[in-house]
Write an enzyme that holds these catalytic residues in place. Structure first.
Site, short mmCIF file in Angstrom:
data_model
loop_
_atom_site.label_atom_id
_atom_site.label_comp_id
_atom_site.label_asym_id
_atom_site.label_seq_id
_atom_site.Cartn_x
_atom_site.Cartn_y
_atom_site.Cartn_z
CG LEU A 17 62.95 23.95 57.97
CD1 LEU A 17 63.63 22.72 58.53
CD2 LEU A 17 62.46 24.84 59.11
CG HIS A 18 64.01 31.29 55.96
ND1 HIS A 18 64.19 32.38 56.78
CD2 HIS A 18 62.68 31.16 55.79
CE1 HIS A 18 63.00 32.88 57.09
NE2 HIS A 18 62.07 32.16 56.49
#
Lengths: 575, 89
Positions: B14-15
């Site tokens: 989850l960048h």
């Protein structure tokens, strides 16, 4: 010679002076506020958040315009951080309950998040710390002082040197024509590095000795090799200058394939190229330029040391229009005389009077109609293979144009009778480059399809200056600017918009003046196309109306030049 | 309240990019939205909260929605996760 090493984050080569950027250190006061101050502290915070949001939105819009939506999205996380509801309530509680001053409250809340992110130990996430830090700094800045967030401001093209660089710095320095970037810290996945690659800015990071590098007059930044070279001996410098040239050329051609000459308020300028050889046309074919605004046909004679026959001419004209894949090519009929080409040609021509020799342009061709006929035949035949436009140079009066058109019609009739195909409605125009033709322009409406302004000759005729004198001084003469405005007004009644194809269009400052006057079609040497695209993409055309009025009212060249300089500097103010 | 465990398939976890999509979408609903990873539960409407989780690729997270439009919110969020937040081809 000294050599320093670093890690290449964006390839390329640059040579230039250093621009050292140090962001102001901010002070975090530990003052405890009183209950009475709580609301005003929070109001101050709200306004700082609004200012920071406006700045970042401007940067986002710039990125969307200069690159694309994909790159612009990099700013979204920063924008969202500004209005993060969790963060805002932590800050508010800290002010309301612990009576921390707002700078401290915000700074500490952001620090907590930064610490958590650092602790996550995820290298990809680590890169985002720079962005978070930038948000914090921006907000604290607005809470601390009234000036703008300390943004870099280059006064000349230079290599940006700093401890680190943010995405907003990159877009700012790109707008200010930075040559490259050197930092101590930075990562390949950082947003700044991604943007540097997108803009084609050479970028070297993990460079330790910033202070030593700074003191050098000239820095060779070879990001490709991960090297910085100072005080290089002359032969090494020469080699790197060559590499910079190659790099710039390649970068420009790549950019011209994707960068449209479109202003910030979405007005497209028709950018065209001036060329004289087929070899110059080929690299332009895949770019976004609108076509060839000036093909100097007399250069064919230089190549051949003679006026080529119809077949040779036809082959070249055909190859040129075919290379341009349907984009219009404006062929200027032989423009001899002034360029003294005749002396190198050893031509056998009907004895021209000294006067025609001096005038050159269409008058020379009218005095040697067979020459013109042959050329027009070749051009008309080529029009069957692409988009040919014909332009007559150096016309002095209405009659010159009528005579040239008459010959064109004769040749068309001849081809028609012989069953040779050509484009029946090919556009025909004239170069407007003498003062004598100006009062007759309105009579030409309906006869020709376009005007193309040759600024150098027009300036010479208008100002009666000496050709030896630098023509660039005339670009700012109110008399010339007013004449161009007058040509534009008449040109509105023609099917095509007025093009400026003189050297003036290639000078960014003078080109700004032309755009302000309302010129929407510029034709310049290929090497000048890219700087013009960059200029146009920085401007808002609608705002130029003010500049137009000021330019036309100015009394001296110094005055118009100052107006243009100020405008250019102000439109490049960093965000 | 609804709860569902999902797996994050994005290449880098989850960048920033998927995180902004998650937060933007969660914020469109009236319901509270939470995301839990390694026992840490954060507000999914807070970009800072989501980034701090540093959710790694192929990690399992628990989505939670609570409120009048919780079903709709959950459906939409699960769809996003399955499609890698529409940020990868």
């Amino acid at each position: 010679m000294q050599v320093f090493t670093g890690i290449c984050l964006s390839p390329g080569v640059a040579i230039g002076p250093a621009y050292r950027f140090v962001r102001d250190r901010f002070v975090i006061p530990d003052k405890i506020i009183t209950t009475d101050d709580v609301e005003s502290e929070l109001a101050r915070f709200k306004s700082a958040i609004l200012k920071a949001t406006a700045e970042l939105e401007e940067i986002r819009a710039l990125l969307a315009h200069q690159l694309d939506e994909n790159h612009a999205r990099m700013i979204d996380a920063q924008l969202m951080t500004l209005t993060d509801s969790d963060l805002l309530s932590i800050v508010e509680n800290s002010v309301r309950q612990q009576h921390h001053n707002i700078i401290r409250a915000y700074y500490e809340a952001m620090n907590q998040y930064e610490a958590l992110l650092t602790g996550s130990g995820h290298s990809y996430q680590q890169q985002r710390l720079v962005d978070l830090h930038d948000v914090k700094r921006r907000v604290v800045h607005h809470l601390s002082v009234t000036e703008d967030y300390g943004a870099p401001q280059l006064i000349e093209p230079a290599i940006f040197i700093s401890e680190r660089i943010t995405p907003s710095d990159i877009i700012n320095i790109y707008q200010q024509n930075a040559l490259g970037v050197i930092t101590q810290q930075g990562g390949r996945d950082s947003h700044a590095a991604i943007l540097a690659r997108a803009f084609g800015l050479p970028y070297l990071s993990e460079v330790a000795d910033l202070d030593v590098i700074l003191h050098s007059q000239e820095i060779i930044l070879s990001a490709d090799e991960g090297k910085i070279i100072l005080e290089a001996p002359v032969e090494i410098r020469r080699e790197y200058y060559r590499r910079v040239q190659t790099f710039n050329r390649e970068r420009q051609m790549t950019a011209l394939r994707t960068l449209k000459p479109i202003s910030r308020d979405n007005i497209t300028v028709n950018l065209l190229a001036n060329v004289g050889f087929l070899s110059e046309v080929e690299p332009l074919a895949n770019t976004l330029i609108g076509g060839i605004g000036l093909f100097r046909t007399e250069y064919l004679c230089i190549q051949n040391s003679a006026i080529p026959d119809e077949e040779k001419q036809f082959a070249t004209y055909r190859a040129v229009v075919e290379a341009m894949h349907g984009k219009p090519v404006t062929f200027r009929t032989f423009d001899f005389g002034r360029d003294k080409l005749l002396s190198i040609l050893n031509l056998s021509i009907s004895t021209p009077s000294t006067a025609t020799m001096l005038e050159g342009g269409i008058r020379f061709c009218l005095a040697n109609p067979n020459l013109l006929r042959t050329q027009l035949r070749a051009l008309l035949r080529a029009s069957n293979f692409g988009s040919v436009q014909i332009m007559f140079p150096l016309v002095f009066n209405f009659n010159d144009v009528v005579q040239a058109l008459q010959i064109l019609n004769d040749v068309k009739g001849e081809l028609h009778r012989n069953g040779i195909p050509f484009a029946p409605h090919l556009p025909v125009g004239i170069m407007v480059e003498t003062d004598q033709i100006l009062p007759e322009l309105t009579r030409l409406v309906g006869l020709v399809d376009f005007f193309s302004i040759g600024t150098n000759d027009l300036a010479l005729y208008l100002l009666k200056t000496d050709r030896q004198k630098s023509a660039s001084n005339s670009y700012y003469e109110p008399k010339l600017l007013n004449a161009i405005a007058q040509i534009l007004t008449v040109g509105e009644s023609l099917p095509q918009s007025v093009t400026v194809c003189g050297e003036m269009a290639a000078d960014p400052l003078a080109a700004l003046g032309l755009l302000a006057l309302g010129v929407r079609s510029l034709s310049v040497n290929p090497i000048a196309v890219y700087p013009l695209v960059r200029l146009i993409r920085k401007l808002s055309m609608k705002k130029l109306d003010f500049l137009r009025t000021a330019l036309l009212q100015a009394q001296t060249a110094a005055e118009t030049q100052a107006l243009l300089k100020n405008w250019l500097e102000n439109s490049l103010k960093p965000k | 309240m609804l709860k569902q465990t999902v797996t994050i398939h994005n290449r880098y976890g989850l960048h920033t990019r998927p995180a902004t999509v998650l937060v933007t979408t969660a914020s469109q609903f009236k319901s509270e939205v939470f995301i839990t990873y390694r026992g840490i539960r954060v507000n999914a409407k807070s970009i800072l909260g989501v980034l701090v989780l540093a959710v790694e690729p192929n990690a399992e997270v628990i989505l939670e929605t609570n409120g009048s439009d919780e079903a709709e919110a959950m459906q939409k969020l699960v769809e996003l996760v399955e499609h890698k937040f529409y940020t990868e081809e």
